[in-house]
Design an enzyme around this catalytic site. Structure first.
Site, PDB file in Angstrom:
ATOM      1  CG  ASP A  92      -0.092  -0.269   2.515  1.00  0.00           C
ATOM      2  OD1 ASP A  92       1.123  -0.037   2.496  1.00  0.00           O
ATOM      3  OD2 ASP A  92      -0.687  -0.697   3.522  1.00  0.00           O
ATOM      4  CD  GLU A 139       0.879  -6.633   3.364  1.00  0.00           C
ATOM      5  OE1 GLU A 139       0.768  -5.401   3.460  1.00  0.00           O
ATOM      6  OE2 GLU A 139       1.810  -7.264   3.901  1.00  0.00           O
ATOM      7  CD  GLU A 143       0.521   4.349   4.525  1.00  0.00           C
ATOM      8  OE1 GLU A 143      -0.402   4.986   5.097  1.00  0.00           O
ATOM      9  OE2 GLU A 143       1.712   4.692   4.600  1.00  0.00           O
ATOM     10  CG  HIS A 192       6.974   4.191  10.256  1.00  0.00           C
ATOM     11  ND1 HIS A 192       6.700   2.959  10.777  1.00  0.00           N
ATOM     12  CD2 HIS A 192       6.401   4.210   9.030  1.00  0.00           C
ATOM     13  CE1 HIS A 192       6.016   2.251   9.902  1.00  0.00           C
ATOM     14  NE2 HIS A 192       5.809   2.984   8.831  1.00  0.00           N
ATOM     15  NE  ARG A 207       4.333   9.793   4.084  1.00  0.00           N
ATOM     16  CZ  ARG A 207       5.067  10.720   3.482  1.00  0.00           C
ATOM     17  NH1 ARG A 207       4.692  11.968   3.510  1.00  0.00           N
ATOM     18  NH2 ARG A 207       6.166  10.396   2.842  1.00  0.00           N
ATOM     19  CG  HIS A 224      11.163   5.515   9.485  1.00  0.00           C
ATOM     20  ND1 HIS A 224      11.441   6.518   8.597  1.00  0.00           N
ATOM     21  CD2 HIS A 224      10.449   4.606   8.792  1.00  0.00           C
ATOM     22  CE1 HIS A 224      10.911   6.223   7.414  1.00  0.00           C
ATOM     23  NE2 HIS A 224      10.313   5.063   7.513  1.00  0.00           N
TER      24      HIS A 224
HETATM   25  C1  UD1 Z   1       6.727   4.799   3.623  1.00  0.00           C
HETATM   26  C2  UD1 Z   1       5.326   4.331   3.227  1.00  0.00           C
HETATM   27  C3  UD1 Z   1       4.639   3.657   4.421  1.00  0.00           C
HETATM   28  C4  UD1 Z   1       5.509   2.584   5.033  1.00  0.00           C
HETATM   29  C5  UD1 Z   1       6.878   3.141   5.339  1.00  0.00           C
HETATM   30  C6  UD1 Z   1       7.752   2.017   5.826  1.00  0.00           C
HETATM   31  C7  UD1 Z   1       4.217   5.764   1.576  1.00  0.00           C
HETATM   32  C8  UD1 Z   1       3.375   6.951   1.364  1.00  0.00           C
HETATM   33  N1  UD1 Z   1       4.521   5.489   2.856  1.00  0.00           N
HETATM   34  O1  UD1 Z   1       6.571   5.824   4.573  1.00  0.00           O
HETATM   35  O2  UD1 Z   1       3.432   3.081   3.975  1.00  0.00           O
HETATM   36  O3  UD1 Z   1       4.899   2.149   6.230  1.00  0.00           O
HETATM   37  O4  UD1 Z   1       7.452   3.702   4.156  1.00  0.00           O
HETATM   38  O5  UD1 Z   1       8.897   2.464   6.463  1.00  0.00           O
HETATM   39  O6  UD1 Z   1       4.609   5.140   0.641  1.00  0.00           O
HETATM   40  N2  UD1 Z   1      14.362   8.320   4.497  1.00  0.00           N
HETATM   41  C9  UD1 Z   1      15.734   8.279   4.360  1.00  0.00           C
HETATM   42  N3  UD1 Z   1      16.307   7.080   4.016  1.00  0.00           N
HETATM   43  C10 UD1 Z   1      15.595   5.933   3.818  1.00  0.00           C
HETATM   44  C11 UD1 Z   1      14.197   5.991   3.991  1.00  0.00           C
HETATM   45  C12 UD1 Z   1      13.586   7.193   4.305  1.00  0.00           C
HETATM   46  O7  UD1 Z   1      16.411   9.261   4.536  1.00  0.00           O
HETATM   47  O8  UD1 Z   1      16.185   4.880   3.538  1.00  0.00           O
HETATM   48  C13 UD1 Z   1      13.734   9.608   4.858  1.00  0.00           C
HETATM   49  C14 UD1 Z   1      13.725  10.597   3.689  1.00  0.00           C
HETATM   50  O9  UD1 Z   1      13.898  11.894   4.184  1.00  0.00           O
HETATM   51  C15 UD1 Z   1      12.289  10.445   3.142  1.00  0.00           C
HETATM   52  C16 UD1 Z   1      11.530  10.243   4.448  1.00  0.00           C
HETATM   53  O10 UD1 Z   1      12.365   9.381   5.226  1.00  0.00           O
HETATM   54  O11 UD1 Z   1      11.881  11.579   2.408  1.00  0.00           O
HETATM   55  C17 UD1 Z   1      10.154   9.624   4.334  1.00  0.00           C
HETATM   56  O12 UD1 Z   1      10.148   8.480   3.486  1.00  0.00           O
HETATM   57  P1  UD1 Z   1       8.792   8.102   2.699  1.00  0.00           P
HETATM   58  O13 UD1 Z   1       9.018   6.869   1.903  1.00  0.00           O
HETATM   59  O14 UD1 Z   1       8.286   9.287   1.984  1.00  0.00           O
HETATM   60  O15 UD1 Z   1       7.756   7.845   3.850  1.00  0.00           O
HETATM   61  P2  UD1 Z   1       7.726   6.793   5.015  1.00  0.00           P
HETATM   62  O16 UD1 Z   1       7.211   7.489   6.208  1.00  0.00           O
HETATM   63  O17 UD1 Z   1       9.019   6.081   5.088  1.00  0.00           O
HETATM   64  N1  UDP Z   2      12.321  -3.442  10.296  1.00  0.00           N
HETATM   65  C1  UDP Z   2      13.694  -3.576  10.186  1.00  0.00           C
HETATM   66  N2  UDP Z   2      14.489  -2.688  10.859  1.00  0.00           N
HETATM   67  C2  UDP Z   2      13.987  -1.691  11.620  1.00  0.00           C
HETATM   68  C3  UDP Z   2      12.573  -1.562  11.705  1.00  0.00           C
HETATM   69  C4  UDP Z   2      11.766  -2.443  11.014  1.00  0.00           C
HETATM   70  O1  UDP Z   2      14.189  -4.483   9.529  1.00  0.00           O
HETATM   71  O2  UDP Z   2      14.775  -0.935  12.210  1.00  0.00           O
HETATM   72  C5  UDP Z   2      11.467  -4.391   9.551  1.00  0.00           C
HETATM   73  C6  UDP Z   2      10.395  -5.072  10.359  1.00  0.00           C
HETATM   74  O3  UDP Z   2      10.884  -6.230  11.009  1.00  0.00           O
HETATM   75  C7  UDP Z   2       9.366  -5.382   9.302  1.00  0.00           C
HETATM   76  C8  UDP Z   2       9.455  -4.179   8.371  1.00  0.00           C
HETATM   77  O4  UDP Z   2      10.766  -3.647   8.583  1.00  0.00           O
HETATM   78  O5  UDP Z   2       9.713  -6.534   8.554  1.00  0.00           O
HETATM   79  C9  UDP Z   2       8.412  -3.163   8.719  1.00  0.00           C
HETATM   80  O6  UDP Z   2       8.724  -1.966   8.122  1.00  0.00           O
HETATM   81  P1  UDP Z   2       8.104  -0.590   8.607  1.00  0.00           P
HETATM   82  O7  UDP Z   2       7.731  -0.670  10.028  1.00  0.00           O
HETATM   83  O8  UDP Z   2       9.081   0.467   8.197  1.00  0.00           O
HETATM   84  O9  UDP Z   2       6.828  -0.427   7.665  1.00  0.00           O
HETATM   85  P2  UDP Z   2       5.315  -0.948   7.746  1.00  0.00           P
HETATM   86  O10 UDP Z   2       5.333  -2.419   7.939  1.00  0.00           O
HETATM   87  O11 UDP Z   2       4.648  -0.211   8.859  1.00  0.00           O
HETATM   88  O12 UDP Z   2       4.742  -0.529   6.435  1.00  0.00           O
END
Ligand code: UD1
Ligand code: UDP
Length: 381
Positions: free
Chosen positions: A98, A120, A134, A210, A212, A243
């Site tokens: 999602d 999923e 999502e 984490h 939004r 995160h």
């Molecule tokens: C995204 C997904 C969410 C999922 C989450 C898992 C969307 C809208 N949201 O949210 O469904 O639960 O990922 O973690 O798709 N960033 C880094 N390095 C990384 C990853 C993220 O610096 O490796 C920072 C960046 O500044 C980025 C921000 O995190 O802009 C947010 O990342 P983004 O993918 O937009 O949203 P998530 O909150 O991670």
């Molecule tokens: N996870 C990880 N390292 C971390 C936090 C989460 O490997 O520091 C793994 C976790 O075990 C799970 C997945 O990442 O498999 C979940 O990701 P996240 O919580 O970022 O996203 P969501 O599942 O809420 O979309």
């Protein structure tokens, strides 16, 4: 007969963890040419998963920017996917879950008239803004998809209620397949701080947060509650891999840095995370993936959200919706940390989300769809 070109598209950490075992399963099928396209909506957190599972993408859109907006992610994915699909000419595109990558991947496949398999599929809260964005992403992908791989029977029922009657397969969640490869007995952590934790003398509470829709006041209240829980339970150590979102980093550090029994760490690799979870006592999280993994490892979960699209563990009694209010989170954590009977009632290993065979079922279902094998049996918990 020509091989089927199946292109898996993903971009964030959870999608990667849940798609990695499927990409491997597809690569092992002689009827299939497995292609892996990443958007890199996450960069570091994606690369860590690719390394753990030994995957090298065939195509990398490399779209991530700091504090990216939903529109930028979607538009960059759409533009990048045009080139990838034109070059790789897949017979089927697989998207997962999602995220914005999921939605843009499915939409792009549709623009190119390539069929879509949704891994999923069928999770719902029926609240358009929670989880945000999502819930809308998965509904839009349902409208586009041709094949639906639902983790559970209840996910299938959600789709049927929306009028989807064909090509639904109940497979279990691929995260359980992943967990079976990462959790090992006598695991040695490469993150030094995790090797040094007093697993025998203290209760290890694993925390992540984490989402939004929790940004702003809910996240402020969650972090204050976590600080209070740590201060009032010196027999615990809260381990929180934070995160990389700057919004989350700032909030977590402001509330929790400097508390004696709190360990804020960088995001953990999937191997480190899963093995830490296997050794912890309790999980406090707003993560979807952790809600699925913890029950399989027998760890109680307090869900830091107002709702969940994963009701199965709540129904099994191993997860509870704590909500996002300070008092509720504190009182529910207090109970589990002080009342052994309440804790024991929740600390049972259950497998509502899968039996570790989801990837095999999905690969079989794809071959069935293209007339190259029998239809797989459904997963039953
Ligand atoms: C995204 C997904 C969410 C999922 C989450 C898992 C969307 C809208 N949201 O949210 O469904 O639960 O990922 O973690 O798709 N960033 C880094 N390095 C990384 C990853 C993220 O610096 O490796 C920072 C960046 O500044 C980025 C921000 O995190 O802009 C947010 O990342 P983004 O993918 O937009 O949203 P998530 O909150 O991670
Ligand atoms: N996870 C990880 N390292 C971390 C936090 C989460 O490997 O520091 C793994 C976790 O075990 C799970 C997945 O990442 O498999 C979940 O990701 P996240 O919580 O970022 O996203 P969501 O599942 O809420 O979309």
């Amino acid at each position: 007969m020509e091989k089927l070109r199946i292109m898996s598209v993903f971009g964030t950490r959870p999608e990667a963890i849940k798609m990695a075992p499927l990409v491997k399963e597809l690569s092992g099928r002689e009827e299939i040419e497995s292609i892996c396209c990443v958007t890199a909506q996450h960069r570091e957190m994606l690369d860590s998963v690719l390394e753990v599972f030994g995957l090298t993408p065939d195509w990398d859109l490399d779209i991530m920017t700091p504090r990216q907006t939903l529109s930028t992610i979607t538009s960059k994915c759409l533009t990048g996917m045009d080139e990838a699909i034109d070059a790789l000419k897949p017979d089927l595109i697989l998207v997962h879950g999602d995220t914005s990558t999921t939605f843009a991947g499915a939409l792009s496949a549709f623009y190119h008239k390539v069929p879509v398999g949704h891994v999923e599929a069928g999770l719902r809260t029926y609240d358009k803004y929670s989880p945000y964005p999502e819930e809308m992403n998965r509904k839009l992908v349902t409208a586009i998809a041709d094949l639906y791989f639902c983790p559970t029977e209840s996910n299938r029922r959600n789709l049927e209620r929306e009028g989807i009657t064909e090509n639904i397969f109940v497979t279990g969640n691929t995260v359980i397949d992943a967990l079976k490869t990462t959790v090992v007995k006598d695991y040695h952590f490469t993150t030094e701080i995790l090797n040094d934790l007093p697993y025998d003398s203290k209760k290890i509470v694993l925390v992540t947060c984490h989402r939004r829709e929790n940004y702003g006041q809910p996240m402020e209240d969650i972090m204050s509650a976590l600080a209070h829980i740590a201060r009032t339970h010196p027999d615990t150590i809260l381990v929180y891999p934070v995160h990389l979102s700057p919004v989350v980093q700032e909030c977590a550090k402001r509330h929790l840095e400097g508390i004696e029994n709190v360990r804020l760490t960088a995001p953990l690799s999937a191997g480190e995370m899963h093995n830490l979870m296997a050794r912890c006592c309790l999980v406090l999280t707003d993560s979807g993936g952790l809600q699925e993994e913890a029950p399989a490892l027998g760890k109680p979960v307090l869900v830091l959200r107002r709702e969940t699209e994963r009701p199965e563990a709540v129904e099994a009694g191993t997860a509870k919706l704590a909500g996002v209010a300070y008092d509720d989170i504190v009182s529910m954590a207090d109970q589990l940390l002080t009342d052994p009977a309440a804790y024991a009632a929740m600390a049972r290993a259950v497998n509502p989300y899968g039996d570790g065979q989801a990837c095999r079922r999905i690969a079989d279902a794809i071959l069935w769809h293209f007339g190259r094998g029998p239809r797989p049996e459904d997963f039953r918990s």
